[in-house]
Design an enzyme around this catalytic site. Sequence first.
Site, PDB file in Angstrom:
ATOM      1  CG  ASP A 214       1.178  -6.476  -6.346  1.00  0.00           C
ATOM      2  OD1 ASP A 214       2.110  -6.834  -5.622  1.00  0.00           O
ATOM      3  OD2 ASP A 214       0.969  -5.278  -6.649  1.00  0.00           O
ATOM      4  CB  ILE A 215      -3.274  -3.475  -4.579  1.00  0.00           C
ATOM      5  CG1 ILE A 215      -4.039  -4.406  -3.642  1.00  0.00           C
ATOM      6  CG2 ILE A 215      -4.094  -2.219  -4.866  1.00  0.00           C
ATOM      7  CD1 ILE A 215      -4.282  -3.826  -2.268  1.00  0.00           C
ATOM      8  CG  ASN A 222      -0.364   3.708   1.453  1.00  0.00           C
ATOM      9  OD1 ASN A 222      -1.491   3.863   1.890  1.00  0.00           O
ATOM     10  ND2 ASN A 222       0.583   3.107   2.133  1.00  0.00           N
ATOM     11  CG  ASP A 231      -4.216   0.996   6.986  1.00  0.00           C
ATOM     12  OD1 ASP A 231      -3.265   0.564   6.302  1.00  0.00           O
ATOM     13  OD2 ASP A 231      -4.064   1.489   8.120  1.00  0.00           O
ATOM     14  CD  GLU A 257       2.213  -3.535  -2.302  1.00  0.00           C
ATOM     15  OE1 GLU A 257       3.043  -3.204  -3.165  1.00  0.00           O
ATOM     16  OE2 GLU A 257       2.453  -3.469  -1.077  1.00  0.00           O
TER      17      GLU A 257
END
Length: 357
Positions: A214-215, A222, A231, A257
């Site tokens: 998971d980012i 974002n 993106d 994500e």
Amino acid sequence: MSEQEFKRAFGYANTALDLLHRGRIPPYPQFYELLYTYATGANPQLNARINAIFQSGATPDHDLATKLYDEFLKAHDAHERLNSVSERMSHRIEAVHDAIDAALGNANSFSATLQSVTDGISDAISPEALREMAWQLLAETQRMQDTNHKLEQKLEAARDDLSALQRDLDEARKESMLDPLTKIFNRKCFDEGLTKAMAEAATYGEPLSLVMIDIDQFKQFNDTYGHQTGDQVLRLVAMTLKSNIKGKDLAARYGGEEFAAILPSTDYAAALHVAENVRKALQAKELLKRSTNEKLGRITASFGVASYRSGDTPSSLLERADRCLYAAKHSGRNCVVGEIGLAAPEHAEKRDPQEAA
């Protein structure tokens, strides 16, 4: 379904219903699907379009929702391409069948002519009649040769067409299994790949590990830099993950994500090592905004690692990897947490489905 998966899905559902209510859009299944997909972030093009609408101060209404649904969900390019290839292949096969039927008809006619000539031959036959039979037989033979030549040409063309159609079909199938933004495998392929890998692990007694990724702080990133840069981050993570696995390993975008890696023939210790390599490789990359070359810092991610146990189902293995992932998020992010020694599932239960990654 794991508790974490349930909470996450329920959060997406609440977001979709809220958007339906705000836009006074009737909660028909297609509109719910549209906004649920938006809530998950699984379709970047759809999200970019809806975000632009929000940024303009507008809210999606019934008419706009219909247009968005028709554009993004009703028609799927890969599926349409598969259908087109299947239809073309069906027509080509029908044409081959027709050519073969015609050839068989001509062969039967030729056999009947041969039989007629054979029956007409006798000791008392005149030279003129024999000559006439010979000419008739020669004409029929020539006609049969012409028919066979045409059949050969049709079959040769059909073979070339079918080969091209097969290539198109293979490409369309491959496209249907890829995430359109990151060009790694999508959730559907992940689900099928995990089921297959677990079946092989159970059959052959081979190790199998799963890594969930998971980012970190992705939503905040974002919102700060915009969805195009977001993106770019997703593509960077996908590329880093894919370049650090090999062989039968499968890298996939799990949703939004979140990413995943299925590691067949990889035990727990080796899977931890793979996850740590990906974490370090990702952290080492500095992100630049393409339009301005502005340095945006470094992206990090959190990792959860679990390994297959006898009797596992895809849901149970995912649940353990998910718990490890959420434990990593609550341990400060940018780290790898494995299931061995993980205290309890309380970490996962604290996770809000809409929490910023």
